[in-house]
Every structure is written in C-alpha cells, then in structure tokens.
Design a protein around this motif. Structure first.
Motif, PDB file in Angstrom:
ATOM      1  N   PRO A  17      48.784  32.925  30.782  1.00 56.55           N
ATOM      2  CA  PRO A  17      50.171  32.715  31.226  1.00 56.55           C
ATOM      3  C   PRO A  17      50.277  32.842  32.742  1.00 56.55           C
ATOM      4  O   PRO A  17      49.583  33.649  33.363  1.00 56.55           O
ATOM      5  CB  PRO A  17      50.935  33.842  30.518  1.00 56.55           C
ATOM      6  N   SER A  18      51.152  32.039  33.327  1.00 56.66           N
ATOM      7  CA  SER A  18      51.301  32.057  34.783  1.00 56.66           C
ATOM      8  C   SER A  18      52.769  32.166  35.163  1.00 56.66           C
ATOM      9  O   SER A  18      53.663  31.854  34.372  1.00 56.66           O
ATOM     10  CB  SER A  18      50.703  30.799  35.404  1.00 56.66           C
ATOM     11  N   LEU A  19      52.999  32.615  36.390  1.00 56.40           N
ATOM     12  CA  LEU A  19      54.344  32.668  36.949  1.00 56.40           C
ATOM     13  C   LEU A  19      54.637  31.351  37.663  1.00 56.40           C
ATOM     14  O   LEU A  19      53.742  30.535  37.886  1.00 56.40           O
ATOM     15  CB  LEU A  19      54.457  33.837  37.928  1.00 56.40           C
ATOM     16  N   THR A  20      55.899  31.155  38.029  1.00 55.21           N
ATOM     17  CA  THR A  20      56.267  29.950  38.767  1.00 55.21           C
ATOM     18  C   THR A  20      55.520  29.922  40.095  1.00 55.21           C
ATOM     19  O   THR A  20      55.526  30.914  40.837  1.00 55.21           O
ATOM     20  CB  THR A  20      57.778  29.922  39.035  1.00 55.21           C
ATOM     21  N   PRO A  21      54.843  28.830  40.422  1.00 58.93           N
ATOM     22  CA  PRO A  21      54.080  28.769  41.676  1.00 58.93           C
ATOM     23  C   PRO A  21      54.969  28.993  42.901  1.00 58.93           C
ATOM     24  O   PRO A  21      56.142  28.610  42.916  1.00 58.93           O
ATOM     25  CB  PRO A  21      53.498  27.352  41.666  1.00 58.93           C
ATOM     26  N   ALA A  48      50.495  28.873  45.714  1.00 59.58           N
ATOM     27  CA  ALA A  48      49.932  30.034  45.017  1.00 59.58           C
ATOM     28  C   ALA A  48      50.469  30.095  43.593  1.00 59.58           C
ATOM     29  O   ALA A  48      51.687  30.117  43.385  1.00 59.58           O
ATOM     30  CB  ALA A  48      50.271  31.316  45.768  1.00 59.58           C
ATOM     31  N   THR A  49      49.558  30.110  42.628  1.00 59.98           N
ATOM     32  CA  THR A  49      49.929  30.255  41.221  1.00 59.98           C
ATOM     33  C   THR A  49      49.346  31.565  40.714  1.00 59.98           C
ATOM     34  O   THR A  49      48.124  31.755  40.738  1.00 59.98           O
ATOM     35  CB  THR A  49      49.398  29.086  40.373  1.00 59.98           C
ATOM     36  N   PHE A  50      50.207  32.461  40.266  1.00 61.03           N
ATOM     37  CA  PHE A  50      49.782  33.791  39.835  1.00 61.03           C
ATOM     38  C   PHE A  50      49.612  33.812  38.311  1.00 61.03           C
ATOM     39  O   PHE A  50      50.497  33.372  37.571  1.00 61.03           O
ATOM     40  CB  PHE A  50      50.805  34.837  40.264  1.00 61.03           C
ATOM     41  N   SER A  73      59.311  26.191  45.481  1.00 60.39           N
ATOM     42  CA  SER A  73      58.367  25.112  45.184  1.00 60.39           C
ATOM     43  C   SER A  73      59.132  23.816  44.973  1.00 60.39           C
ATOM     44  O   SER A  73      60.230  23.819  44.403  1.00 60.39           O
ATOM     45  CB  SER A  73      57.555  25.440  43.931  1.00 60.39           C
ATOM     46  N   PRO A  74      58.578  22.681  45.435  1.00 64.35           N
ATOM     47  CA  PRO A  74      59.261  21.398  45.266  1.00 64.35           C
ATOM     48  C   PRO A  74      59.344  21.010  43.801  1.00 64.35           C
ATOM     49  O   PRO A  74      58.544  21.418  42.998  1.00 64.35           O
ATOM     50  CB  PRO A  74      58.366  20.427  46.050  1.00 64.35           C
TER      51      PRO A  74
END
Length: 228
Positions: free
Chosen positions: A146-150, A165-167, A227-228
């Motif tokens: 799972p990732s957070l919003t970049p 950056a993608t966490f 982020s765009p």
C-alpha cells in the motif's frame, strides 16, 4: 535387356530426386522437432520462473546457504522473499521489454552480495537485515505494498527540477523517488527530527513541507506541492 537398361537409367535419374526429397523431409522434420522443443523449453521456463535464491538446503554450498537453511527466522524470510520476487516477476513480464531480464540480473547480483555478510561480526543479523531490505525494495519498486498519495517536490533554482516521492507502507517504510528520468528506493532510518530516508548516495530528509534531498552527490532544497 533393353528393358533392364531402361529401368536402370530410370533409377539413376530418380534416385537423386528421391534423395533430395528425403533430405527435405528429414530437414523439415528436424526443424519441426527443434521448433517444438524450443516451444516446450519456453513454456517450461514460463511455468518455472527463476527462484529468488535457489539454495540447495540438502547440500549447502557456502556458509550463507547453510545459515539460511538451518535458521528458522531466515528460512521464513527466504520464503517471503520468494513470494515477493515471484509477484515482482509477474509485474516485470507485463512491463517494458527487457524489464524481466533486468530484474533477474539484479536479483542474481543481490544473491552474490550475500557473501559479504560472512565478513561481518554477526552474520545472522546481517542476513536478516539484507533480506528485509531486499523484500521492501521489491515491494516499493513494483508497487506490491500500500502507498500514500505521491508528493511532488519542486526544488529551488529551477521550477522544472522536481522530485516525485511515493511513500510505501512497508516494514521498514520506504519511498520511491523519481528524478530526472531515474528511479531509486530509499529506506527510512533514524533521525533527530523529521523523517529521513536513505540509500547509498541518496538521502531524503523531510521537515514539514520542506525537504532536503541528496541525489547522487547533487544537493536539492525542495518544497512539496500538490501532485498534478
């Protein structure tokens, strides 16, 4: 006798043609079998993708293999790596041409690097750490966690110098940085304040919206933007 002579002449004329036809038939049959064997080999390779480590626990070939095979915690890590690596291979097979071969070569280099743990004071701890780092690296690189919003970091001096950056919620946490056409995976480490992620030659230090980034020797002072 004239009849016999005519039959002999006929055989002399026909034999080269028959031999040529037989040669063609044999050649086509050989190529057909070779092609079929090639297809079988390809199908077998697809059905049996390369293993992450492929250790022989019945006859360990070196101290690393022996310890991984004999220690329960390392065996569990090895099994976990196999599962994550298999998922990464599936992603690579569906990705850009050459991605799978690149991943396989990268994994082989990682396996070879395990021998460096033999030189450390605590080989068990070293192996445990590098297994965890490799598992989380694969999870972040191939989007398997799972990732957070970049976040998009715009760096001072040039608005076009941006770092994405993608966490990822791995253990330990990781971040995938994309900058100037390159991608890198960093792991979270200890810091006195803020959040710090690091890898050889790379660092991301976050304090609020501000981020100090070192990208292979290039220092960047950046601020996060939507982020765009």
């Amino acid at each position: 006798m004239p009849g016999s002579a005519h039959r002999l002449v006929g055989l002399i004329i026909l034999c080269p043609a028959l031999a040529l036809a037989a040669g063609k038939g044999g050649s086509e049959g050989g190529h057909g079998r070779a092609a079929e064997s090639g297809r079988i080999a390809e199908d077998t390779a697809e059905a049996n993708p390369p293993a992450a480590t492929d250790f022989n626990c019945e006859k360990p070939g070196n101290p690393v293999e022996a310890m991984v095979c004999q220690d329960d915690s390392l065996t569990r890590q090895d099994n976990r790596l196999e599962k994550v690596y298999a998922l990464a291979l599936e992603q690579a097979q569906q990705g850009r041409p050459g991605a799978e071969a690149k991943l396989i070569a990268e994994q082989r280099r990682w396996v070879k690097s395990l021998k460096d743990c033999v030189k450390t004071e605590d080989m068990h701890m070293c192996l445990g750490d590098v297994y965890i780092m490799r598992i989380t690296q694969l999870q972040a690189a191939w989007g398997l966690a799972p990732s957070l919003t970049p976040l998009r970091y715009v760096c001072k001096g040039n608005a076009t110098r941006t770092v994405l950056a993608t966490f990822y919620r791995t253990h330990p946490p990781t971040v995938k940085l994309e900058y100037n056409g390159s991608t890198a995976i960093l792991h979270q480490g200890l810091s006195g304040s803020g959040a710090r992620y690091a890898a050889p030659g790379l660092e991301l230090w976050i304090k609020g919206r501000e981020a100090s980034i070192t990208w292979r020797g290039e220092p960047l002072d950046c601020s996060s933007q939507p982020s765009p």
